[in-house]
Design an enzyme around this catalytic site. Sequence first.
Site, PDB file in Angstrom:
ATOM      1  N   CYS A  76    -132.360 -44.705 -16.193  1.00 34.50           N
ATOM      2  CA  CYS A  76    -131.566 -45.701 -15.492  1.00 34.50           C
ATOM      3  C   CYS A  76    -130.622 -44.889 -14.538  1.00 34.50           C
ATOM      4  CB  CYS A  76    -131.040 -46.531 -16.368  1.00 34.50           C
ATOM      5  SG  CYS A  76    -130.488 -48.095 -15.541  1.00 34.50           S
ATOM      6  N   ARG A 103    -130.556 -48.488  -6.038  1.00 27.74           N
ATOM      7  CA  ARG A 103    -129.734 -49.335  -7.218  1.00 27.74           C
ATOM      8  C   ARG A 103    -129.487 -50.511  -7.486  1.00 27.74           C
ATOM      9  NH1 ARG A 103    -123.730 -46.476  -6.713  1.00 27.74           N
ATOM     10  NH2 ARG A 103    -123.844 -47.356  -8.917  1.00 27.74           N
ATOM     11  N   HIS A 165    -134.711 -48.351 -20.290  1.00 28.80           N
ATOM     12  CA  HIS A 165    -133.823 -47.624 -21.376  1.00 28.80           C
ATOM     13  C   HIS A 165    -134.732 -47.554 -22.681  1.00 28.80           C
ATOM     14  CE1 HIS A 165    -129.534 -47.921 -19.923  1.00 28.80           C
ATOM     15  NE2 HIS A 165    -130.090 -48.551 -19.006  1.00 28.80           N
ATOM     16  N   GLU A 167    -134.291 -45.670 -25.044  1.00 26.62           N
ATOM     17  CA  GLU A 167    -133.530 -45.678 -26.270  1.00 26.62           C
ATOM     18  C   GLU A 167    -132.957 -46.967 -27.027  1.00 26.62           C
ATOM     19  OE1 GLU A 167    -132.621 -45.498 -23.223  1.00 26.62           O
ATOM     20  OE2 GLU A 167    -130.314 -46.058 -23.263  1.00 26.62           O
TER      21      GLU A 167
HETATM   22  N1  GLN Z   1    -126.425 -49.676 -12.093  1.00 25.10           N
HETATM   23  C1  GLN Z   1    -126.273 -48.413 -12.436  1.00 25.10           C
HETATM   24  C2  GLN Z   1    -126.069 -47.553 -11.295  1.00 25.10           C
HETATM   25  O1  GLN Z   1    -126.468 -47.858 -10.395  1.00 25.10           O
HETATM   26  C3  GLN Z   1    -127.349 -48.201 -13.653  1.00 25.10           C
HETATM   27  C4  GLN Z   1    -127.482 -48.799 -14.715  1.00 25.10           C
HETATM   28  C5  GLN Z   1    -127.736 -48.353 -16.087  1.00 25.10           C
HETATM   29  O2  GLN Z   1    -127.709 -47.050 -16.034  1.00 25.10           O
HETATM   30  N2  GLN Z   1    -128.086 -49.038 -16.985  1.00 25.10           N
HETATM   31  O3  GLN Z   1    -125.906 -46.379 -11.520  1.00 25.10           O
END
Ligand code: GLN
Length: 187
Positions: A76, A103, A165, A167
């Site tokens: 992420c 993002r 994610h 994890e």
């Molecule tokens: N929205 C976050 C970003 O732009 C990433 C979100 C996340 O790691 N769950 O950095």
Amino acid sequence: MKIGVLALQGDFDAHRKRLEELGAEVVLVKKPEQLDDIAGLVIPGGESSTFLNLLGKEGFAKLKGFVRMKPTFGTCAGAILLANEVENPKQVGLGALDITIRRNAYGRQVDSSIREGQFLHDPIEMVFIRAPKIERLGKDVEVVATEGRDPVMVRKGNTLAATFHPELSDDSRIHQYFLDLVTNGKH
Ligand code: GLN
């Protein structure tokens, strides 16, 4: 085998637990010099712009050197950090993966969701939280997992990035895949 988890901010403890369950010795990396001591690194989710602030110039430079040489898995926000092109808004990246990543690409109404995707052609649960989207894949970037028609986990050489994610799911296949990469190197 010592695996680092970048522990400046965000979701690092769930990665630590999962990696330890799989038998790795985990180092929570808070200082640049700790990078000298590990065989691979996980960059967790969180807020990529906050990571950049917390790393500072010295930390960023050291991390950039590390990800060029050693296996690194970004999830992420970690995936955003590894990219060489970041949008919405534009932001610097470590340039370890030739991808364009956007993002917060799913909009507010789907801030987070659990969906089923495919990992190495097998179904797997994927947890997305304010997830980015990989919009462009550079040459030689391999797709390891998909959700619908989107690539959601990609790899080039020793660098691995997932927009979800792993994890947070009760499934260790993805972390095992990364540990195998650290053990066996590029293949
Ligand atoms: N929205 C976050 C970003 O732009 C990433 C979100 C996340 O790691 N769950 O950095």
